[in-house]
Motif scaffolding. Structure first.
Motif, PDB file in Angstrom:
ATOM      1  N   VAL A 177       0.198  -1.044   0.059  1.00 44.26           N
ATOM      2  CA  VAL A 177       0.048   0.185  -0.143  1.00 44.26           C
ATOM      3  C   VAL A 177       0.691   1.120   0.514  1.00 44.26           C
ATOM      4  O   VAL A 177       1.050   1.657  -0.810  1.00 44.26           O
ATOM      5  N   ALA A 178       2.084   1.240   0.819  1.00 43.92           N
ATOM      6  CA  ALA A 178       2.953   2.237   0.640  1.00 43.92           C
ATOM      7  C   ALA A 178       4.055   2.131  -0.207  1.00 43.92           C
ATOM      8  O   ALA A 178       3.714   3.339  -0.634  1.00 43.92           O
ATOM      9  N   PHE A 179       3.534   1.600  -1.208  1.00 39.39           N
ATOM     10  CA  PHE A 179       4.347   1.658  -2.431  1.00 39.39           C
ATOM     11  C   PHE A 179       3.561   2.107  -4.165  1.00 39.39           C
ATOM     12  O   PHE A 179       3.995   3.086  -3.819  1.00 39.39           O
ATOM     13  N   ARG A 180       2.041   1.919  -3.147  1.00 36.55           N
ATOM     14  CA  ARG A 180       0.785   2.132  -4.232  1.00 36.55           C
ATOM     15  C   ARG A 180       1.421   3.994  -3.585  1.00 36.55           C
ATOM     16  O   ARG A 180       1.112   4.592  -5.120  1.00 36.55           O
ATOM     17  N   GLN A 181       0.627   4.456  -2.739  1.00 35.35           N
ATOM     18  CA  GLN A 181       0.613   5.574  -2.473  1.00 35.35           C
ATOM     19  C   GLN A 181       2.075   6.235  -3.415  1.00 35.35           C
ATOM     20  O   GLN A 181       1.921   8.044  -3.697  1.00 35.35           O
ATOM     21  N   ASP A 182       3.311   5.815  -2.571  1.00 37.05           N
ATOM     22  CA  ASP A 182       4.842   6.605  -3.408  1.00 37.05           C
ATOM     23  C   ASP A 182       4.288   6.971  -4.621  1.00 37.05           C
ATOM     24  O   ASP A 182       4.621   7.878  -5.689  1.00 37.05           O
ATOM     25  N   TRP A 183       4.086   5.395  -4.978  1.00 40.30           N
ATOM     26  CA  TRP A 183       4.507   6.099  -6.972  1.00 40.30           C
ATOM     27  C   TRP A 183       3.515   7.156  -7.189  1.00 40.30           C
ATOM     28  O   TRP A 183       2.838   7.775  -8.187  1.00 40.30           O
ATOM     29  N   MET A 184       2.391   6.993  -6.494  1.00 39.39           N
ATOM     30  CA  MET A 184       0.680   8.312  -6.902  1.00 39.39           C
ATOM     31  C   MET A 184       1.504   9.132  -7.120  1.00 39.39           C
ATOM     32  O   MET A 184       1.793  10.602  -7.599  1.00 39.39           O
ATOM     33  N   GLU A 185       2.132   9.889  -5.954  1.00 40.73           N
ATOM     34  CA  GLU A 185       2.885  11.068  -6.252  1.00 40.73           C
ATOM     35  C   GLU A 185       4.110  10.621  -6.715  1.00 40.73           C
ATOM     36  O   GLU A 185       3.912  12.348  -8.023  1.00 40.73           O
ATOM     37  N   ARG A 186       5.275  10.477  -6.897  1.00 46.46           N
ATOM     38  CA  ARG A 186       6.016  10.201  -8.225  1.00 46.46           C
ATOM     39  C   ARG A 186       4.851  10.396  -9.162  1.00 46.46           C
ATOM     40  O   ARG A 186       6.131  11.054 -10.575  1.00 46.46           O
ATOM     41  N   GLY A 187       4.719   9.847 -10.089  1.00 44.18           N
ATOM     42  CA  GLY A 187       3.854   9.726 -11.117  1.00 44.18           C
ATOM     43  C   GLY A 187       2.543  11.345 -11.746  1.00 44.18           C
ATOM     44  O   GLY A 187       3.434  11.836 -12.685  1.00 44.18           O
ATOM     45  N   THR A 188       2.858  11.624 -10.506  1.00 44.21           N
ATOM     46  CA  THR A 188       1.617  13.369 -10.368  1.00 44.21           C
ATOM     47  C   THR A 188       3.098  14.441 -11.071  1.00 44.21           C
ATOM     48  O   THR A 188       3.335  15.047 -11.919  1.00 44.21           O
ATOM     49  N   LYS A 189       4.526  14.142 -10.107  1.00 45.42           N
ATOM     50  CA  LYS A 189       5.002  14.969 -10.635  1.00 45.42           C
ATOM     51  C   LYS A 189       5.784  14.695 -11.606  1.00 45.42           C
ATOM     52  O   LYS A 189       6.333  15.830 -12.192  1.00 45.42           O
ATOM     53  N   LEU A 190       6.133  13.417 -11.886  1.00 40.99           N
ATOM     54  CA  LEU A 190       6.575  12.715 -13.869  1.00 40.99           C
ATOM     55  C   LEU A 190       5.854  13.537 -14.110  1.00 40.99           C
ATOM     56  O   LEU A 190       6.263  13.837 -15.692  1.00 40.99           O
ATOM     57  N   MET A 191       4.652  13.821 -14.465  1.00 33.89           N
ATOM     58  CA  MET A 191       3.433  14.094 -15.770  1.00 33.89           C
ATOM     59  C   MET A 191       3.860  15.364 -15.562  1.00 33.89           C
ATOM     60  O   MET A 191       3.998  16.366 -16.976  1.00 33.89           O
ATOM     61  N   GLU A 192       4.250  15.864 -14.480  1.00 36.48           N
ATOM     62  CA  GLU A 192       4.136  17.430 -14.250  1.00 36.48           C
ATOM     63  C   GLU A 192       5.259  18.136 -15.226  1.00 36.48           C
ATOM     64  O   GLU A 192       5.445  19.171 -15.453  1.00 36.48           O
ATOM     65  N   SER A 193       6.505  17.338 -15.096  1.00 34.47           N
ATOM     66  CA  SER A 193       7.661  17.443 -15.263  1.00 34.47           C
ATOM     67  C   SER A 193       7.801  17.557 -16.674  1.00 34.47           C
ATOM     68  O   SER A 193       8.811  18.085 -17.774  1.00 34.47           O
ATOM     69  N   VAL A 194       6.771  17.204 -17.809  1.00 29.73           N
ATOM     70  CA  VAL A 194       6.760  17.126 -19.118  1.00 29.73           C
ATOM     71  C   VAL A 194       6.270  17.593 -19.374  1.00 29.73           C
ATOM     72  O   VAL A 194       5.382  17.762 -20.523  1.00 29.73           O
ATOM     73  N   GLY A 195       5.450  19.251 -18.800  1.00 28.50           N
ATOM     74  CA  GLY A 195       4.047  19.205 -18.966  1.00 28.50           C
ATOM     75  C   GLY A 195       2.975  19.335 -18.949  1.00 28.50           C
ATOM     76  O   GLY A 195       1.891  19.765 -19.985  1.00 28.50           O
ATOM     77  N   LEU A 196       2.102  17.948 -18.435  1.00 31.17           N
ATOM     78  CA  LEU A 196       0.956  17.271 -19.314  1.00 31.17           C
ATOM     79  C   LEU A 196       0.409  17.661 -17.515  1.00 31.17           C
ATOM     80  O   LEU A 196       0.912  17.470 -16.351  1.00 31.17           O
ATOM     81  N   PRO A 197      -1.626  18.335 -17.584  1.00 36.22           N
ATOM     82  CA  PRO A 197      -2.036  18.751 -17.100  1.00 36.22           C
ATOM     83  C   PRO A 197      -2.757  17.291 -16.363  1.00 36.22           C
ATOM     84  O   PRO A 197      -3.335  16.690 -17.651  1.00 36.22           O
ATOM     85  N   VAL A 198      -2.205  17.000 -15.410  1.00 36.64           N
ATOM     86  CA  VAL A 198      -2.764  15.857 -14.569  1.00 36.64           C
ATOM     87  C   VAL A 198      -4.258  15.809 -13.501  1.00 36.64           C
ATOM     88  O   VAL A 198      -4.455  16.852 -12.875  1.00 36.64           O
ATOM     89  N   GLU A 199      -4.275  14.874 -13.112  1.00 34.62           N
ATOM     90  CA  GLU A 199      -5.540  14.026 -11.949  1.00 34.62           C
ATOM     91  C   GLU A 199      -5.868  13.059 -11.711  1.00 34.62           C
ATOM     92  O   GLU A 199      -5.760  12.042 -12.706  1.00 34.62           O
ATOM     93  N   ILE A 200      -5.721  12.851 -10.428  1.00 32.24           N
ATOM     94  CA  ILE A 200      -5.974  11.168  -9.911  1.00 32.24           C
ATOM     95  C   ILE A 200      -7.663  11.197  -9.118  1.00 32.24           C
ATOM     96  O   ILE A 200      -7.920  12.008  -8.779  1.00 32.24           O
ATOM     97  N   ASP A 201      -7.864  10.146  -9.929  1.00 33.05           N
ATOM     98  CA  ASP A 201      -9.077  10.050  -9.490  1.00 33.05           C
ATOM     99  C   ASP A 201      -9.746   8.256  -9.647  1.00 33.05           C
ATOM    100  O   ASP A 201      -8.717   7.999  -9.580  1.00 33.05           O
ATOM    101  N   VAL A 202     -10.319   8.259  -8.428  1.00 30.23           N
ATOM    102  CA  VAL A 202     -10.469   6.727  -8.129  1.00 30.23           C
ATOM    103  C   VAL A 202     -11.263   6.166  -8.976  1.00 30.23           C
ATOM    104  O   VAL A 202     -12.405   6.705 -10.001  1.00 30.23           O
ATOM    105  N   ALA A 203     -11.194   4.844  -9.642  1.00 30.32           N
ATOM    106  CA  ALA A 203     -10.812   4.256 -10.938  1.00 30.32           C
ATOM    107  C   ALA A 203     -11.627   2.419 -10.924  1.00 30.32           C
ATOM    108  O   ALA A 203     -11.899   2.138  -8.997  1.00 30.32           O
ATOM    109  N   PHE A 244      -2.842   2.605 -10.812  1.00 26.76           N
ATOM    110  CA  PHE A 244      -2.400   2.485  -9.533  1.00 26.76           C
ATOM    111  C   PHE A 244      -3.560   1.826  -8.608  1.00 26.76           C
ATOM    112  O   PHE A 244      -4.412   1.891  -8.717  1.00 26.76           O
ATOM    113  N   ASN A 245      -3.473   0.315  -8.680  1.00 25.32           N
ATOM    114  CA  ASN A 245      -3.924  -0.659  -8.777  1.00 25.32           C
ATOM    115  C   ASN A 245      -3.960  -1.669  -6.667  1.00 25.32           C
ATOM    116  O   ASN A 245      -1.838  -1.984  -7.192  1.00 25.32           O
TER     117      ASN A 245
END
Length: 302
Positions: A177-203, A244-245
């Motif tokens: 669970v900690a791994f998944r949470q960490d990657w939700m934060e990493r993934g957001t920063k990664l996409m923002e670093s290449v100029g992409l607008p993002v949002e995270i939502d339950v799915a 993120f599953n």
């Protein structure tokens, strides 16, 4: 003209994607491939520090493992099997005659022991289970594979054959669970670093049939799946470019995966839809990579 078709047509016209005559089945140009290669290098820079074990499976998997995974219970509409001609010479003549007459020639094809890989992680679980118990601290794996899902569409983001990059964590519940949470934060920063607008939502996954409605509700209610969404297709909601599953102990029980102290292992994965991410980059920065913002080019090309 529908703007979704417009984006696809522009990608064809620019030579970034190549039309094969089948919706969702496209060739990729060298430029398109280079963008994916560069983006994967950025992924490596983030995920490599955790020293995952890299494994690369082909885009086909053992049919027995596929059947054992339970995929057909939940997603029969997406599955792809590989069939081959197994007849005699007389059967071959009949096959050729059917083709010449424009009739269905596939009736004599028989299922092989290979099915098309539906997700990059599916061959991993039985493979790791064969090794025995996980080491102390669990396991972390780096995967990349072409995957198949039978959902033909003219949306360029919904390809039938596409690549999925994954990191898979196996171990105790708190760790995955900690791994998944960490990657939700990493993934957001990664996409923002290449100029992409993002949002995270339950799915939820596209479970099939009436029972699937219950599975979807359970998945959402327990927050088992989140997606990182980026606007790509016009006149449609944003596209899931990362997922993120948290699988809980599903694959642990299915394959007998255990921790070092004998408990059923839990698993979680983070997935990157590589073609979707490339399409998002072309959508937001233009079809000429030389005209992309300088900071984005620096991140990808150095």
């Amino acid at each position: 003209m529908d703007m979704q078709l417009s984006l696809l047509d522009r990608l064809f016209a620019a030579g970034l994607l190549i039309d094969t005559g089948v919706d969702g089945l496209y060739g990729r140009s060298g430029v398109f491939e280079d963008v994916i290669t560069r983006f994967e290098a950025v992924i490596d820079g983030l995920g490599g520090v955790d020293k995952p074990e890299a494994i690369r499976f082909p885009p086909g998997m053992n049919r027995a493992h596929f059947e054992g995974s339970g995929y057909m219970k939940s997603f029969p509409q997406l599955a792809g099997t590989i069939h081959s001609f197994c007849g005699c010479e007389l059967d071959h003549v009949s096959l050729l005659t059917c083709m010449e007459e424009g009739k269905d020639w596939t009736g004599q094809q028989q299922a092989t022991d290979i099915v098309l890989t539906p997700a990059a992680c599916y061959p991993l679980y039985p493979t790791i289970a064969k090794r025995g118990a996980l080491p102390a601290g669990g396991g972390l794996f780096d995967l990349q594979s072409y995957c198949f899902r039978h959902e033909p569409s003219k949306e360029p983001t919904r390809m039938q054959l596409f690549r999925m990059r994954e990191y898979v964590r196996m171990g105790k519940p708190a760790d995955v669970v900690a791994f998944r949470q960490d990657w939700m934060e990493r993934g957001t920063k990664l996409m923002e670093s290449v100029g992409l607008p993002v949002e995270i939502d339950v799915a939820n996954d596209p479970f099939f049939g009436r029972a699937g409605k219950m599975y979807k509700n359970n998945q959402r209610n327990q927050n088992l799946k989140f997606e990182l969404l980026i606007p790509v297709n016009a006149n449609a909601g944003p596209t899931a470019c990362m997922s993120f599953n948290y699988h809980q102990d599903h694959f642990g029980k299915t394959w007998g995966l255990t921790t070092a102290d004998g408990e059923t292992a839990h698993t979680a994965c983070v997935g990157f839809g590589l073609e979707r991410i490339a399409l998002a980059l072309f959508k937001h920065h233009g079809l000429d990579v030389n005209e992309w913002p300088a900071d984005v080019r620096k991140t990808l090309w150095g």
